[in-house]
Design a protein around this motif. Sequence first.
Motif, PDB file in Angstrom:
ATOM      1  N   GLY A  10       0.875  -1.039  -0.021  1.00  0.00           N
ATOM      2  CA  GLY A  10       0.035   0.139  -0.048  1.00  0.00           C
ATOM      3  C   GLY A  10       0.953   1.239   0.015  1.00  0.00           C
ATOM      4  O   GLY A  10       2.217   1.110  -0.197  1.00  0.00           O
ATOM      5  N   LEU A  11       0.029   2.353   0.336  1.00  0.00           N
ATOM      6  CA  LEU A  11       0.956   3.659   0.086  1.00  0.00           C
ATOM      7  C   LEU A  11       0.966   4.074   1.763  1.00  0.00           C
ATOM      8  O   LEU A  11       0.180   3.857   2.562  1.00  0.00           O
ATOM      9  CB  LEU A  11      -0.104   4.677  -0.140  1.00  0.00           C
ATOM     10  CG  LEU A  11       0.495   6.072  -0.136  1.00  0.00           C
ATOM     11  CD1 LEU A  11       1.711   6.552  -1.017  1.00  0.00           C
ATOM     12  CD2 LEU A  11      -0.627   7.169  -0.654  1.00  0.00           C
ATOM     13  N   VAL A  12       2.305   4.423   2.134  1.00  0.00           N
ATOM     14  CA  VAL A  12       2.566   4.730   3.609  1.00  0.00           C
ATOM     15  C   VAL A  12       3.849   5.727   3.338  1.00  0.00           C
ATOM     16  O   VAL A  12       4.256   6.138   2.598  1.00  0.00           O
ATOM     17  CB  VAL A  12       3.040   3.445   4.277  1.00  0.00           C
ATOM     18  CG1 VAL A  12       4.499   3.089   3.581  1.00  0.00           C
ATOM     19  CG2 VAL A  12       3.333   3.831   5.626  1.00  0.00           C
ATOM     20  N   GLN A  13       3.598   6.636   4.374  1.00  0.00           N
ATOM     21  CA  GLN A  13       4.362   7.853   4.488  1.00  0.00           C
ATOM     22  C   GLN A  13       5.697   7.153   5.186  1.00  0.00           C
ATOM     23  O   GLN A  13       5.876   6.277   5.526  1.00  0.00           O
ATOM     24  CB  GLN A  13       3.687   9.094   5.475  1.00  0.00           C
ATOM     25  CG  GLN A  13       2.494   9.640   5.007  1.00  0.00           C
ATOM     26  CD  GLN A  13       2.102  10.700   6.014  1.00  0.00           C
ATOM     27  OE1 GLN A  13       2.582  10.557   7.243  1.00  0.00           O
ATOM     28  NE2 GLN A  13       1.338  11.541   5.450  1.00  0.00           N
ATOM     29  N   PRO A  14       6.688   8.159   4.973  1.00  0.00           N
ATOM     30  CA  PRO A  14       8.172   8.034   5.613  1.00  0.00           C
ATOM     31  C   PRO A  14       8.044   7.605   6.759  1.00  0.00           C
ATOM     32  O   PRO A  14       7.446   8.684   7.557  1.00  0.00           O
ATOM     33  CB  PRO A  14       9.364   8.992   4.889  1.00  0.00           C
ATOM     34  CG  PRO A  14       8.280   9.614   3.962  1.00  0.00           C
ATOM     35  CD  PRO A  14       6.760   9.314   3.984  1.00  0.00           C
ATOM     36  N   GLY A  15       8.812   6.712   7.659  1.00  0.00           N
ATOM     37  CA  GLY A  15       8.643   6.321   8.830  1.00  0.00           C
ATOM     38  C   GLY A  15       7.720   5.428   9.301  1.00  0.00           C
ATOM     39  O   GLY A  15       7.659   4.944  10.379  1.00  0.00           O
ATOM     40  N   GLY A  16       6.828   5.048   8.310  1.00  0.00           N
ATOM     41  CA  GLY A  16       5.578   4.230   8.627  1.00  0.00           C
ATOM     42  C   GLY A  16       5.889   2.782   8.480  1.00  0.00           C
ATOM     43  O   GLY A  16       7.038   2.406   8.184  1.00  0.00           O
ATOM     44  N   SER A  17       4.867   1.787   8.766  1.00  0.00           N
ATOM     45  CA  SER A  17       5.219   0.296   8.633  1.00  0.00           C
ATOM     46  C   SER A  17       4.109  -0.307   7.820  1.00  0.00           C
ATOM     47  O   SER A  17       3.081   0.187   7.542  1.00  0.00           O
ATOM     48  CB  SER A  17       4.889  -0.344  10.172  1.00  0.00           C
ATOM     49  OG  SER A  17       6.259   0.552  11.121  1.00  0.00           O
ATOM     50  N   LEU A  18       4.470  -1.326   7.310  1.00  0.00           N
ATOM     51  CA  LEU A  18       3.494  -2.349   6.661  1.00  0.00           C
ATOM     52  C   LEU A  18       4.139  -3.703   7.012  1.00  0.00           C
ATOM     53  O   LEU A  18       5.359  -4.083   7.248  1.00  0.00           O
ATOM     54  CB  LEU A  18       3.547  -2.222   5.182  1.00  0.00           C
ATOM     55  CG  LEU A  18       2.810  -0.964   4.481  1.00  0.00           C
ATOM     56  CD1 LEU A  18       3.318  -0.688   3.142  1.00  0.00           C
ATOM     57  CD2 LEU A  18       1.456  -0.926   4.632  1.00  0.00           C
ATOM     58  N   ARG A  19       3.235  -4.502   6.824  1.00  0.00           N
ATOM     59  CA  ARG A  19       3.213  -6.141   6.955  1.00  0.00           C
ATOM     60  C   ARG A  19       2.784  -6.710   5.810  1.00  0.00           C
ATOM     61  O   ARG A  19       1.722  -6.727   5.484  1.00  0.00           O
ATOM     62  CB  ARG A  19       2.550  -6.632   8.183  1.00  0.00           C
ATOM     63  CG  ARG A  19       3.054  -8.151   8.693  1.00  0.00           C
ATOM     64  CD  ARG A  19       1.939  -8.599   9.783  1.00  0.00           C
ATOM     65  NE  ARG A  19       2.706 -10.085  10.195  1.00  0.00           N
ATOM     66  CZ  ARG A  19       1.838 -10.820  10.901  1.00  0.00           C
ATOM     67  NH1 ARG A  19       0.552 -10.503  11.050  1.00  0.00           N
ATOM     68  NH2 ARG A  19       2.431 -11.878  11.314  1.00  0.00           N
ATOM     69  N   LEU A  20       3.740  -7.315   5.289  1.00  0.00           N
ATOM     70  CA  LEU A  20       3.518  -8.232   3.881  1.00  0.00           C
ATOM     71  C   LEU A  20       3.169  -9.589   4.397  1.00  0.00           C
ATOM     72  O   LEU A  20       3.817 -10.304   4.946  1.00  0.00           O
ATOM     73  CB  LEU A  20       4.484  -7.978   2.663  1.00  0.00           C
ATOM     74  CG  LEU A  20       5.093  -6.701   2.485  1.00  0.00           C
ATOM     75  CD1 LEU A  20       6.087  -6.744   1.236  1.00  0.00           C
ATOM     76  CD2 LEU A  20       3.870  -5.820   1.940  1.00  0.00           C
ATOM     77  N   SER A  21       2.310 -10.262   3.465  1.00  0.00           N
ATOM     78  CA  SER A  21       2.055 -11.547   3.692  1.00  0.00           C
ATOM     79  C   SER A  21       2.184 -12.477   2.262  1.00  0.00           C
ATOM     80  O   SER A  21       2.131 -11.642   1.228  1.00  0.00           O
ATOM     81  CB  SER A  21       0.482 -11.893   4.210  1.00  0.00           C
ATOM     82  OG  SER A  21       0.525 -11.368   5.452  1.00  0.00           O
ATOM     83  N   CYS A  22       2.562 -13.666   2.374  1.00  0.00           N
ATOM     84  CA  CYS A  22       2.875 -14.452   1.321  1.00  0.00           C
ATOM     85  C   CYS A  22       2.356 -15.754   1.477  1.00  0.00           C
ATOM     86  O   CYS A  22       3.021 -16.505   2.306  1.00  0.00           O
ATOM     87  CB  CYS A  22       4.282 -14.516   0.958  1.00  0.00           C
ATOM     88  SG  CYS A  22       4.757 -15.806  -0.313  1.00  0.00           S
ATOM     89  N   ALA A  23       1.059 -16.106   0.934  1.00  0.00           N
ATOM     90  CA  ALA A  23       0.293 -17.393   1.412  1.00  0.00           C
ATOM     91  C   ALA A  23       0.779 -18.347   0.105  1.00  0.00           C
ATOM     92  O   ALA A  23       0.452 -17.956  -0.974  1.00  0.00           O
ATOM     93  CB  ALA A  23      -1.180 -17.075   1.333  1.00  0.00           C
ATOM     94  N   ALA A  24       1.003 -19.404   0.600  1.00  0.00           N
ATOM     95  CA  ALA A  24       1.421 -20.419  -0.266  1.00  0.00           C
ATOM     96  C   ALA A  24       0.245 -21.441  -0.563  1.00  0.00           C
ATOM     97  O   ALA A  24      -0.228 -22.065   0.605  1.00  0.00           O
ATOM     98  CB  ALA A  24       2.603 -21.404  -0.005  1.00  0.00           C
ATOM     99  N   SER A  25      -0.131 -21.860  -1.592  1.00  0.00           N
ATOM    100  CA  SER A  25      -1.440 -22.715  -1.790  1.00  0.00           C
ATOM    101  C   SER A  25      -0.937 -24.211  -1.455  1.00  0.00           C
ATOM    102  O   SER A  25      -1.745 -25.159  -1.135  1.00  0.00           O
ATOM    103  CB  SER A  25      -1.835 -22.625  -3.149  1.00  0.00           C
ATOM    104  OG  SER A  25      -0.860 -22.979  -4.237  1.00  0.00           O
ATOM    105  N   GLY A  26       0.317 -24.455  -1.669  1.00  0.00           N
ATOM    106  CA  GLY A  26       0.588 -25.630  -1.362  1.00  0.00           C
ATOM    107  C   GLY A  26       1.872 -25.576  -0.126  1.00  0.00           C
ATOM    108  O   GLY A  26       1.939 -24.792   0.442  1.00  0.00           O
ATOM    109  N   SER A  27       2.123 -26.655   0.317  1.00  0.00           N
ATOM    110  CA  SER A  27       3.181 -26.848   1.418  1.00  0.00           C
ATOM    111  C   SER A  27       4.429 -25.957   1.139  1.00  0.00           C
ATOM    112  O   SER A  27       5.078 -26.338   0.114  1.00  0.00           O
ATOM    113  CB  SER A  27       3.630 -28.345   1.880  1.00  0.00           C
ATOM    114  OG  SER A  27       4.258 -28.351   2.910  1.00  0.00           O
TER     115      SER A  27
END
Length: 115
Positions: A10-27
């Motif tokens: 997403g869009l975030v200001q400098p100094g901000g935070s984000l949490r990314l996720s990577c979901a795997a359909s298989g193991s």
Amino acid sequence: QVQLVESGGGLVQPGGSLRLSCAASGSIFRFSTMGWYRQAPGKQRDLVAHIISGGTTNYADSVKGRFTISRDYAKNTVYLQMNSLKPEDTAVYYCNAVPVIERYWGQGTQVTVSS
């Protein structure tokens, strides 16, 4: 067949935070090492963080101390917590194995750091 789906950008200001996720359909057990990569406009795709099966993590110098990679085997998900974001962190972020498996590239998730 494994599919990797990234989300959380997403869009975030400098100094901000984000949490990314990577979901795997298989193991994802089959991948001993998982990584987060990023590609800024006009630049090559670079590995910024990776985590091996035992939990050891490694980071590119540019993100060390600001980003944290983790994995949840029960949820088949790899995360990237990004703090103290800078404009130069702006890129499309992808997850994949390390070394990469070309057919597993997903669409990525856009991270834009701007005021």
